[in-house]
Design a protein around this motif. Structure first.
Motif, PDB file in Angstrom:
ATOM      1  N   ILE A 139       5.446   4.693  -5.619  1.00 39.17           N
ATOM      2  CA  ILE A 139       5.136   4.702  -4.278  1.00 39.17           C
ATOM      3  C   ILE A 139       4.683   3.651  -3.659  1.00 39.17           C
ATOM      4  N   LEU A 140       5.826   2.768  -3.082  1.00 40.46           N
ATOM      5  CA  LEU A 140       5.227   1.306  -2.791  1.00 40.46           C
ATOM      6  C   LEU A 140       4.819   1.356  -1.343  1.00 40.46           C
ATOM      7  N   VAL A 141       3.741   0.541  -1.342  1.00 37.48           N
ATOM      8  CA  VAL A 141       3.026   0.579   0.054  1.00 37.48           C
ATOM      9  C   VAL A 141       2.838  -0.812   0.572  1.00 37.48           C
ATOM     10  N   ARG A 142       3.180  -1.163   1.820  1.00 35.12           N
ATOM     11  CA  ARG A 142       3.084  -2.461   2.205  1.00 35.12           C
ATOM     12  C   ARG A 142       1.440  -2.719   2.644  1.00 35.12           C
ATOM     13  N   HIS A 143       0.812  -3.403   1.860  1.00 35.13           N
ATOM     14  CA  HIS A 143      -0.816  -3.404   1.924  1.00 35.13           C
ATOM     15  C   HIS A 143      -0.968  -4.905   2.254  1.00 35.13           C
ATOM     16  N   GLN A 144      -1.375  -5.296   3.423  1.00 34.77           N
ATOM     17  CA  GLN A 144      -1.812  -6.891   3.801  1.00 34.77           C
ATOM     18  C   GLN A 144      -0.809  -7.915   3.158  1.00 34.77           C
ATOM     19  N   LYS A 145       0.594  -7.739   3.619  1.00 32.53           N
ATOM     20  CA  LYS A 145       1.492  -8.426   3.152  1.00 32.53           C
ATOM     21  C   LYS A 145       1.808  -8.367   1.732  1.00 32.53           C
ATOM     22  N   THR A 146       1.356  -7.661   0.886  1.00 34.92           N
ATOM     23  CA  THR A 146       1.855  -7.565  -0.429  1.00 34.92           C
ATOM     24  C   THR A 146       2.302  -6.033  -0.717  1.00 34.92           C
ATOM     25  N   LEU A 147       3.271  -5.726  -1.626  1.00 31.83           N
ATOM     26  CA  LEU A 147       3.902  -4.652  -1.753  1.00 31.83           C
ATOM     27  C   LEU A 147       3.046  -3.898  -3.131  1.00 31.83           C
ATOM     28  N   VAL A 148       2.464  -2.833  -2.930  1.00 29.93           N
ATOM     29  CA  VAL A 148       1.569  -2.315  -3.931  1.00 29.93           C
ATOM     30  C   VAL A 148       2.352  -0.974  -4.421  1.00 29.93           C
ATOM     31  N   ASP A 149       2.548  -0.702  -5.769  1.00 24.97           N
ATOM     32  CA  ASP A 149       2.584   0.557  -6.148  1.00 24.97           C
ATOM     33  C   ASP A 149       1.648   1.577  -6.527  1.00 24.97           C
ATOM     34  N   MET A 150       1.386   2.530  -5.673  1.00 26.11           N
ATOM     35  CA  MET A 150       0.172   3.440  -5.883  1.00 26.11           C
ATOM     36  C   MET A 150       0.026   4.056  -7.353  1.00 26.11           C
ATOM     37  N   ALA A 151       1.477   4.158  -7.942  1.00 25.88           N
ATOM     38  CA  ALA A 151       1.357   4.814  -9.267  1.00 25.88           C
ATOM     39  C   ALA A 151       0.680   3.972 -10.145  1.00 25.88           C
ATOM     40  N   THR A 152       0.709   2.691 -10.040  1.00 21.79           N
ATOM     41  CA  THR A 152       0.227   1.848 -11.225  1.00 21.79           C
ATOM     42  C   THR A 152      -0.997   0.794 -10.725  1.00 21.79           C
ATOM     43  N   ALA A 153      -1.553   0.848  -9.200  1.00 21.76           N
ATOM     44  CA  ALA A 153      -2.365   0.321  -8.837  1.00 21.76           C
ATOM     45  C   ALA A 153      -3.530   0.247  -9.554  1.00 21.76           C
ATOM     46  N   LEU A 154      -4.576  -0.685  -9.603  1.00 24.28           N
ATOM     47  CA  LEU A 154      -6.026  -0.597 -10.096  1.00 24.28           C
ATOM     48  C   LEU A 154      -6.884   0.065  -9.295  1.00 24.28           C
ATOM     49  N   PRO A 155      -7.672   0.586  -9.726  1.00 29.38           N
ATOM     50  CA  PRO A 155      -8.388   1.531  -8.550  1.00 29.38           C
ATOM     51  C   PRO A 155      -9.220   0.862  -7.660  1.00 29.38           C
ATOM     52  N   SER A 156      -9.764  -0.500  -8.081  1.00 36.57           N
ATOM     53  CA  SER A 156     -10.447  -1.383  -6.941  1.00 36.57           C
ATOM     54  C   SER A 156      -9.426  -1.533  -5.638  1.00 36.57           C
ATOM     55  N   LEU A 157      -8.064  -1.825  -6.101  1.00 34.88           N
ATOM     56  CA  LEU A 157      -7.005  -1.984  -5.122  1.00 34.88           C
ATOM     57  C   LEU A 157      -6.744  -0.767  -4.384  1.00 34.88           C
ATOM     58  N   ILE A 158      -6.729   0.420  -5.073  1.00 35.14           N
ATOM     59  CA  ILE A 158      -6.498   1.581  -4.151  1.00 35.14           C
ATOM     60  C   ILE A 158      -7.643   2.282  -3.246  1.00 35.14           C
TER      61      ILE A 158
END
Lengths: 263, 236
Positions: B69-88
């Motif tokens: 699940i790729l989310v555009r977050h502040q100009k970066t693309l983050v995969d919610m499946a693997t993102a670290l808790p702090s990023l979530i």
């Protein structure tokens, strides 16, 4: 003692392969996790699962059998399991806080509420009586205890007030981390709600880093960013609090979550 | 068209109930979909078809065992499946808002403080946050004499409006709405529909569960019938 350069990119706490055995009996085994600044971790599990043993090992109140507890202190990234006693005492007095389940263990019942708060300040070198009293008053207010009670003995306080006094006495030196062992256990629900509210405010306003041991999953959800589930001395599941409580994967976690009574 | 703000790639989700004879329920199977800024997506379908599961996976409240699940977050693309808790946490504070079906009420926390919590978490100055909180509570017609009270004693409809006020207090590039109009009377429903329209106009990507046909028509977004596209089987 392992002393590395202080590094802001390091976590506040790194627990590595921690084990504690009481003779042949396992307290906790093979524990690994990290805690970031401003993060609250909940450790949940039934009685006897090793939660409090783990917390006491991290707090330096119990010696570990194996493993390391690296703490990003003002003295560097130190393994608390291998540091000398003098430095460990300094760190425990000012940079870590420990709130016990039983406030008799965490407070001095024969000295006043103000004295309990002031003690940590004096242990850190503060001597000005007026200043200590002023700070003590501020902290009593913060944890919602009437400042008129500053000279009263904690033994005259209710259970909920004693827990809040313990929190004030720990936070007064602005510790980097606070460890809480079942802080709401044994309190009736309305007193518990007040304590939780005070804790939530403190976590938000002070960006507190905290490890909270509890068997109460509702308390864990309200206060923790992440949860670790312990069973028989080991971590069986971990994740964001809503992931653990709304989408539990392990049989034991499912049992814990499904056992909650909802009014 | 812009790049998607949310790109779901081949996600699957099942639930195994270990204490209920090991029953396994497969809710999502190889599901993919792109979502764009300023676009509304309406999820519909019968209970158990995976609508809320999909919302909760996007929010990472449910784990994502397979797919991305790729989310555009502040100009970066983050995969919610693997993102670290702090990023979530950061994504939940700034990029993805979620209005659940029911408000998790807290004793001793006032309705106003409940509403402004996401603003305070964004480090907004408390005075400004309160001002915004009052504005949105007024908009959602919560009487002023209730603002300082805990929502524990509020009616279902009032609690849902506090929940919505919380969701709309701060703008989110992606807003997930789980049956936002379910317990509202017609006048409050109209107000909420207007808030949704305003958010879409402002560029938010709205993904919501709406059963009501007139709600679906009013929002005029694409309608995804989850029962048609998802595989759902139970095995013991």
């Amino acid at each position: 003692m392992t002393l590395l350069q202080e590094d802001k990119t390091l976590p506040l706490l790194r627990v590595m392969n921690l084990s504690k055995f009481y003779g042949k009996t396992m307290g906790c085994h093979g524990i690994n996790f990290e805690l970031g600044k401003g993060e609250v971790i909940g450790i949940v599990g039934e009685s006897g699962s090793g939660k409090s043993t783990l917390l006491k090992c991290i707090a330096g109140r119990l010696s570990t059998t194996n493993g390391s507890v690296f703490f990003n202190s003002s003295y560097g990234f130190i393994d608390l399991c291998r540091t000398d006693e003098v430095l460990l005492r300094k760190i425990i007095r000012s940079e870590t806080g420990f709130v016990t389940q039983n406030s008799v263990e965490g407070l001095r019942m024969t000295i006043s509420a103000g004295g309990n708060i002031g003690e940590r300040l004096m242990a850190n070198g503060m001597r000005h009586y007026g200043q200590i009293r002023k700070i003590a008053r501020h902290w009593l207010e913060t944890v919602e205890i009437d400042t008129k009670r500053i000279d009263d003995l904690p033994s005259t306080f209710s259970g909920g007030m004693q827990q809040r006094l313990q929190i004030a006495a720990n936070l007064v030196t602005d510790p980097r981390i606070i460890l809480m062992d079942e802080p709401t256990s044994g309190l009736d629900v309305s007193v518990q709600a007040r304590l939780i509210d005070v804790l939530r405010k403190l976590v938000a306003s002070l960006s507190l880093s905290m490890i909270l041991v509890t068997h109460d999953l509702a308390v864990a959800r309200l206060l923790s960013h992440r949860l670790y589930v312990m069973k028989d001395g080991r971590i069986v599941e971990s994740g964001l609090s809503d992931q653990i409580l709304d989408d539990p994967r392990e049989p034991y976690t499912q049992l814990l979550v499904s056992s909650i009574l909802k009014p | 068209m812009d790049d998607p703000i949310l790109n779901i790639i081949s996600i699957s989700k099942d639930f195994v109930f270990h204490h209920q004879e090991g029953t396994r329920i497969e809710v999502l199977d190889d599901f993919s979909m792109k979502f764009f800024p300023g676009q509304a997506t309406i999820l519909t379908g019968p209970s158990g078809s995976g609508k809320s599961t999909l919302l909760r996976m996007i929010y990472a409240g449910y784990r994502i065992p397979k797919g991305k699940i790729l989310v555009r977050h502040q100009k970066t693309l983050v995969d919610m499946a693997t993102a670290l808790p702090s990023l979530i946490y950061d994504i939940r504070q700034h990029t993805i808002g979620y209005v659940s079906q029911f408000l998790r009420v807290l004793p001793r926390v006032s309705a106003l403080d409940t509403v402004i919590e996401p603003l305070i978490a964004r480090r907004m100055e408390p005075r400004k946050a309160k001002q915004r909180g009052r504005q949105i509570l007024e908009c959602l017609r919560i009487p002023e004499n209730l603002w300082h009270l805990s929502a524990t004693t509020f009616s279902g409809g009032e609690q849902q409006r506090i929940n919505l006020a919380r969701g709309f207090a701060a703008p989110y590039p992606i807003l997930l709405l789980d049956e936002p109009t379910a317990s509202l009377d017609p006048e409050n429903r109209r107000i909420v529909m207007q808030l949704i329209q305003d958010a879409i106009q402002a560029g938010s990507c709205i993904i919501g569960i709406f059963h009501n046909k007139s709600d679906q028509k009013e929002i005029a977004g694409r309608v995804i019938d989850m029962s048609q596209i998802l595989c759902r089987t139970a095995e013991v």
